[in-house]
Design an enzyme around this catalytic site. Structure first.
Site, short mmCIF file in Angstrom:
data_model
loop_
_atom_site.label_atom_id
_atom_site.label_comp_id
_atom_site.label_asym_id
_atom_site.label_seq_id
_atom_site.Cartn_x
_atom_site.Cartn_y
_atom_site.Cartn_z
N ARG A 1 0.82 -1.22 0.00
CA ARG A 1 0.00 0.00 0.00
C ARG A 1 0.85 1.27 0.00
NH1 ARG A 1 -5.34 -1.33 3.79
NH2 ARG A 1 -6.46 -2.43 2.14
N LYS B 1 -19.51 -17.48 3.15
CA LYS B 1 -20.95 -17.37 3.39
C LYS B 1 -21.69 -16.59 2.32
CE LYS B 1 -20.53 -17.68 8.43
NZ LYS B 1 -20.87 -17.04 9.72
N GLY C 1 -9.04 -9.37 0.01
CA GLY C 1 -7.84 -9.89 0.67
C GLY C 1 -7.49 -11.32 0.35
N GLY D 1 -13.36 -3.61 1.37
CA GLY D 1 -14.78 -3.25 1.40
C GLY D 1 -15.21 -2.39 0.23
#
Length: 399
Positions: free
Chosen positions: A36, A197, A354, A377
């Site tokens: 980053r 999920k 990730g 996100g």
């Protein structure tokens, strides 16, 4: 989407407030992954080259509005100086006296790093007074933190409405790649969505079935879809209470003309451990005492055959429990084929998240895809079709 860039503004002699994401992993006071930090270098160095004075704003960890010494950005100064090859001064606060003094003393060709914006509660609440205090430090605002653009925070959204604003090099690169993937893609478009999920990716799946021609579902999510079709998945990770939702998604896909690819063969084991004894079976033949932990070779062949007819791919999530061999086989095999097709020029490949990035690095192909997003996100919310506040604020500046 249209945004001002660094090339559209006169930066000469201007203090440029740059929102960056340098929320990097650390161990024993040392940065363990410089990715980053390295990705903000072009923006910072270009600002300097254009006569501007870059002042970096960033968050680090989740201090929840309080000063937490171990979450101070001071720890990142050595890593920043090494990456930028420029002197970096540190301000003890991101607003007020310490910040004003650091900015006032900044010489040309140097960088100022402000303290963690999240040490103030006004950052996450997007408090107008906190945003104004940040804006008072500079002349121009540049957002180079797409990974934080899904947050309506003071340093990502509030400040953009107070100063002339532009996107940094990394943000511009990210937005261009994402537009190529879903905004105006070459068709056919395919998406690979994995993860544990279904419940965490409902919006994502609902959006994608309307926008892609093929949708590959892998990981624990695939087990839920198999179970929803009446297939016994044994002791596999599975959200049985999401069966009706899974059937609704399959129905929407059918109505939209989207082909959903689920595992037709699976790799099962009695324990989730390295070197565990495995079997490769038809998806409907999972023993009652076993767990599905990866897609099988037949499924991989089907996915790769689809990719050969695809022009754009979006990838979020592995196909199996890739953290432990041999349950990484399907993910690695598909990653290798994606890299080959991308290098051959027949596929535009955009990946993010990730686990996905980790899997692509494990496959040794991270540098062979068209674009890899470091955003978590924000990448997911973009795939879900949601408006990102930090991006929308920059678009507004074009009026």
């Amino acid at each position: 989407m249209a945004f001002l860039s660094l090339d559209d503004l006169d930066l000469t002699g201007k203090t440029v407030l740059v929102r960056v994401d340098i929320n990097v992993p650390m161990e024993n006071g040392k940065v363990t992954d410089m990715s980053r930090i390295e990705r903000i270098v072009p923006t910072v160095r270009d600002i300097v080259a254009k006569g501007g004075k870059p002042v970096l704003m960033a968050h680090f960890g989740r201090p929840k509005g309080k000063e937490v010494p171990e979450m101070s950005l001071r720890h990142l100064v050595p890593a920043l100086q090494a990456a930028l090859d420029l002197p970096v001064a540190f301000a003890e606060d991101c607003i007020g006296g310490p910040a004003k003094r650091a900015v006032a003393d900044q010489a040309a060709g140097t960088v100022v790093l402000l303290e963690n914006t999240r040490f103030h509660a006004g950052e996450e609440s997007n408090d107008p007074m906190f945003a104004a205090a940040l804006a008072a430090l500079g002349d121009i605002y540049v957002n180079d933190a797409f990974s934080a653009a899904h947050r309506a925070h003071a340093s990502t959204e509030g400040i953009a409405r107070l100063l002339p604003s532009a996107v940094g090099r990394l943000m511009a690169e990210e937005l261009k790649a994402l537009d190529l993937a879903l905004g105006a893609p070459q068709r056919p478009v395919a998406a690979i969505v994995g993860g544990a999920k279904v419940s965490t990716k409902l919006d994502l799946l609902g959006n994608l079935v309307r926008k892609v021609e093929s949708l590959v579902i892998g990981g624990g999510m695939a087990n839920t879809f198999l179970a929803a079709q009446g297939i016994d998945v044994g002791k596999s990770l599975c959200e049985h209470d999401m069966a009706e939702t899974a059937r609704e998604i399959l129905k929407k896909a059918d109505e939209a003309g989207c082909t959903v690819i689920l595992p037709s063969d699976v790799v099962v084991a009695r324990e989730f451990a390295a070197g565990a004894a495995t079997e490769t079976l038809a998806a409907e033949a999972c023993p009652a005492d076993a767990m599905i932990l990866d897609a099988g070779p037949e499924t991989v062949a089907r996915i790769n055959a689809t990719l050969e007819q695809t022009r754009t791919l979006i990838w979020n999530g592995p196909l199996g429990a890739f953290e432990i061999p041999p349950f990484d086989a399907a993910t690695l095999a598909v990653a290798a084929r994606v890299a080959e097709l991308t290098e051959a020029g027949t596929l535009v490949s955009v990946a993010g998240g990730g686990d996905t990035v980790a899997a692509l690095h494990a496959a040794g192909v991270a540098d062979k895809l068209s674009y890899i997003s470091t955003a978590g996100g924000a990448f997911l919310e973009w795939m879900e079709g949601k408006t990102l506040p930090g991006v929308a604020a920059l678009e507004t500046r074009q009026d």
